[in-house]
Design a protein around this motif. Sequence first.
Motif, PDB file in Angstrom:
ATOM      1  N   LEU A  51       0.816  -1.219   0.000  1.00  0.00           N
ATOM      2  CA  LEU A  51       0.000   0.000   0.000  1.00  0.00           C
ATOM      3  C   LEU A  51       0.846   1.264   0.000  1.00  0.00           C
ATOM      4  O   LEU A  51       0.311   2.368  -0.155  1.00  0.00           O
ATOM      5  N   GLY A  52       2.145   1.109   0.199  1.00  0.00           N
ATOM      6  CA  GLY A  52       3.042   2.253   0.250  1.00  0.00           C
ATOM      7  C   GLY A  52       3.628   2.601  -1.104  1.00  0.00           C
ATOM      8  O   GLY A  52       3.172   2.130  -2.149  1.00  0.00           O
ATOM      9  N   PRO A  53       4.680   3.424  -1.107  1.00  0.00           N
ATOM     10  CA  PRO A  53       5.280   3.878  -2.376  1.00  0.00           C
ATOM     11  C   PRO A  53       5.969   2.775  -3.166  1.00  0.00           C
ATOM     12  O   PRO A  53       6.270   2.962  -4.347  1.00  0.00           O
ATOM     13  N   SER A  54       6.217   1.619  -2.546  1.00  0.00           N
ATOM     14  CA  SER A  54       6.917   0.540  -3.243  1.00  0.00           C
ATOM     15  C   SER A  54       6.069  -0.109  -4.326  1.00  0.00           C
ATOM     16  O   SER A  54       6.603  -0.660  -5.284  1.00  0.00           O
ATOM     17  N   LEU A  55       4.750  -0.070  -4.200  1.00  0.00           N
ATOM     18  CA  LEU A  55       3.882  -0.724  -5.188  1.00  0.00           C
ATOM     19  C   LEU A  55       2.730   0.184  -5.601  1.00  0.00           C
ATOM     20  O   LEU A  55       2.681   0.667  -6.734  1.00  0.00           O
ATOM     21  N   LEU A  56       1.810   0.427  -4.662  1.00  0.00           N
ATOM     22  CA  LEU A  56       0.646   1.250  -4.994  1.00  0.00           C
ATOM     23  C   LEU A  56       1.057   2.652  -5.429  1.00  0.00           C
ATOM     24  O   LEU A  56       0.456   3.238  -6.334  1.00  0.00           O
ATOM     25  N   GLY A  57       2.098   3.177  -4.805  1.00  0.00           N
ATOM     26  CA  GLY A  57       2.550   4.532  -5.129  1.00  0.00           C
ATOM     27  C   GLY A  57       3.170   4.654  -6.507  1.00  0.00           C
ATOM     28  O   GLY A  57       3.357   5.771  -7.000  1.00  0.00           O
ATOM     29  N   LEU A  58       3.493   3.533  -7.141  1.00  0.00           N
ATOM     30  CA  LEU A  58       4.088   3.565  -8.480  1.00  0.00           C
ATOM     31  C   LEU A  58       3.041   3.685  -9.577  1.00  0.00           C
ATOM     32  O   LEU A  58       3.372   3.974 -10.731  1.00  0.00           O
ATOM     33  N   LEU A  59       1.774   3.460  -9.236  1.00  0.00           N
ATOM     34  CA  LEU A  59       0.709   3.528 -10.232  1.00  0.00           C
ATOM     35  C   LEU A  59       0.437   4.979 -10.622  1.00  0.00           C
ATOM     36  O   LEU A  59       0.735   5.903  -9.855  1.00  0.00           O
ATOM     37  N   ASN A  62      -0.308   8.279  -8.308  1.00  0.00           N
ATOM     38  CA  ASN A  62       0.195   8.012  -6.957  1.00  0.00           C
ATOM     39  C   ASN A  62      -0.959   7.763  -5.976  1.00  0.00           C
ATOM     40  O   ASN A  62      -1.229   8.577  -5.085  1.00  0.00           O
ATOM     41  N   PRO A  63      -1.666   6.624  -6.116  1.00  0.00           N
ATOM     42  CA  PRO A  63      -2.804   6.334  -5.226  1.00  0.00           C
ATOM     43  C   PRO A  63      -2.429   6.337  -3.743  1.00  0.00           C
ATOM     44  O   PRO A  63      -3.283   6.632  -2.899  1.00  0.00           O
ATOM     45  N   THR A  64      -1.184   6.019  -3.418  1.00  0.00           N
ATOM     46  CA  THR A  64      -0.786   6.024  -2.000  1.00  0.00           C
ATOM     47  C   THR A  64      -0.983   7.403  -1.390  1.00  0.00           C
ATOM     48  O   THR A  64      -1.499   7.539  -0.270  1.00  0.00           O
ATOM     49  N   ALA A  65      -0.562   8.440  -2.109  1.00  0.00           N
ATOM     50  CA  ALA A  65      -0.706   9.810  -1.601  1.00  0.00           C
ATOM     51  C   ALA A  65      -2.162  10.231  -1.514  1.00  0.00           C
ATOM     52  O   ALA A  65      -2.529  11.057  -0.669  1.00  0.00           O
ATOM     53  N   VAL A  66      -3.007   9.657  -2.391  1.00  0.00           N
ATOM     54  CA  VAL A  66      -4.430   9.994  -2.365  1.00  0.00           C
ATOM     55  C   VAL A  66      -5.135   9.296  -1.203  1.00  0.00           C
ATOM     56  O   VAL A  66      -5.923   9.909  -0.463  1.00  0.00           O
ATOM     57  N   GLY A 315       6.935   4.124   4.811  1.00  0.00           N
ATOM     58  CA  GLY A 315       8.339   4.543   4.851  1.00  0.00           C
ATOM     59  C   GLY A 315       9.265   3.643   4.064  1.00  0.00           C
ATOM     60  O   GLY A 315      10.462   3.921   3.955  1.00  0.00           O
ATOM     61  N   VAL A 316       8.721   2.543   3.534  1.00  0.00           N
ATOM     62  CA  VAL A 316       9.526   1.591   2.757  1.00  0.00           C
ATOM     63  C   VAL A 316       9.366   1.912   1.275  1.00  0.00           C
ATOM     64  O   VAL A 316       8.246   1.911   0.754  1.00  0.00           O
ATOM     65  N   ASP A 317      10.471   2.200   0.608  1.00  0.00           N
ATOM     66  CA  ASP A 317      10.426   2.533  -0.815  1.00  0.00           C
ATOM     67  C   ASP A 317      11.460   1.681  -1.553  1.00  0.00           C
ATOM     68  O   ASP A 317      12.615   2.073  -1.716  1.00  0.00           O
ATOM     69  N   ILE A 318      11.036   0.504  -1.966  1.00  0.00           N
ATOM     70  CA  ILE A 318      11.947  -0.424  -2.644  1.00  0.00           C
ATOM     71  C   ILE A 318      12.456   0.169  -3.949  1.00  0.00           C
ATOM     72  O   ILE A 318      13.598  -0.064  -4.355  1.00  0.00           O
ATOM     73  N   ALA A 319      11.619   0.981  -4.614  1.00  0.00           N
ATOM     74  CA  ALA A 319      12.022   1.574  -5.888  1.00  0.00           C
ATOM     75  C   ALA A 319      13.198   2.534  -5.739  1.00  0.00           C
ATOM     76  O   ALA A 319      13.895   2.823  -6.714  1.00  0.00           O
ATOM     77  N   SER A 320      13.423   3.037  -4.529  1.00  0.00           N
ATOM     78  CA  SER A 320      14.517   3.991  -4.319  1.00  0.00           C
ATOM     79  C   SER A 320      15.873   3.314  -4.164  1.00  0.00           C
ATOM     80  O   SER A 320      16.901   3.988  -4.148  1.00  0.00           O
ATOM     81  N   LEU A 321      15.890   1.978  -4.044  1.00  0.00           N
ATOM     82  CA  LEU A 321      17.151   1.275  -3.852  1.00  0.00           C
ATOM     83  C   LEU A 321      17.943   1.228  -5.160  1.00  0.00           C
ATOM     84  O   LEU A 321      17.405   0.944  -6.228  1.00  0.00           O
ATOM     85  N   THR A 322      19.222   1.492  -5.050  1.00  0.00           N
ATOM     86  CA  THR A 322      20.121   1.446  -6.199  1.00  0.00           C
ATOM     87  C   THR A 322      20.803   0.081  -6.259  1.00  0.00           C
ATOM     88  O   THR A 322      20.635  -0.759  -5.359  1.00  0.00           O
TER      89      THR A 322
END
Length: 432
Positions: A51-59, A62-66, A315-322
Amino acid sequence: MQSLASPGELTVAVVMADVAIVLVVGYVFGRWLRRMGQPVVIGEIIAGIALGPSLLGLLPGNPTAVIFPAEARPYLSAISQVGLLLFMFLIGWEFDRRVVARRKALTLSVSLCSIALSFGLGVGLAALLYADHATVAGRRVPFTVFALFLGAAMSITAFPVLARILKDRKLLHTEVGVLALGSAAIDDILAWCILALVAAIAAAGDGTDLVQIAVLSAAYVAVMSTVVRPLLTAFVRRTAALNRPAYLAIFVAAGVFLSSYATTWIGIHAIFGAFAFGFIMPRRPEAALHRQVREPFENIGLVLLPVFFIVTGLGVDIASLTAANYLELGAIILVACVGKTIGAAAPALALGLPGRDARTLGVLMNTRGLTELIVLNVGVSLHVLDKQMFTMMVIMALVTTAMAGPLLPKAPATPAADVARPEPADRAVPSR
């Protein structure tokens, strides 16, 4: 169509809708993972991340922010803290010295070796990771705080998850089950002490502040042991017999929150106050306390605690990992597994535990569950972990907890002839 509600009313309504979403999604994911032989907590953590930025927030959009707008998040955090503090009270209450006493020498050896190796490897890993994660929220984290925190985080074993796994696998009354429970209890007590030290150092602006925190902490422990504990024992003895669940549960909950306020005021985080109050809470009369306190608190946690996973997932954002972060993640998981599995299995094997049981013990001691998430959120609140470190440590907690199911042997473990029934851990334990 625009809502006619005021901004404040609308924010509260959004929070209520968010809690409804959390409960349903957490339940679905939790039961799904349960069918796969995993603890419910794994599904709830995954739900929070999804439900966080790692998955839902990528759509798109940004449904997570909504769904979880910034103005609603402080309310969600406050709700999660209520469930979290009651859960920490249950963790402290679950600790039973009799579990440790049954095989004292072996239990202490396993516990001290596992926490020493885990802590040492965590500090060594901190030296490698510090340069890239030293700045959090615009401030530089002292290396001592970073290293101590990482060592403490690596040393955690999730006692509630462990107890539930032992119960599900019918290992409670085996040699390895008794050793795992006792060692995990000691490990967590020591790890909480280290974490309290980290919180004190991080909160202290200078040496004077640290001395003040140390003095106040000592006074708090003394008051809890010599004043609150006997008063609480007398109160429970008198009121439990009245069979008025609401009366006893309300006053115990008030004590938990006041104790949490005291430790927050001192500067060592609210969770320590809740844990300490649980630690001094009487265990007798067991049946009455189970009915009048444990069941209501677990029911409250069933509703409120999943919100904690969403707050964590945001607070978990897998997409931000390099690519470099993924190498660091591999090192974190390796250190976590080696520290606990070898640290627990090696002394057990050396002291005569059968090889299969020693390996099982190592796997069990490597479970971290919700307890690790609590530690990591403390790290975030103390500004010790940046977003990438927090994300990697949450993934490590997931992996090490999920490993237990597939790695545990199917054959029955060696029975423990000296284990008296019923086990204290046979009482209902939090499933996380």
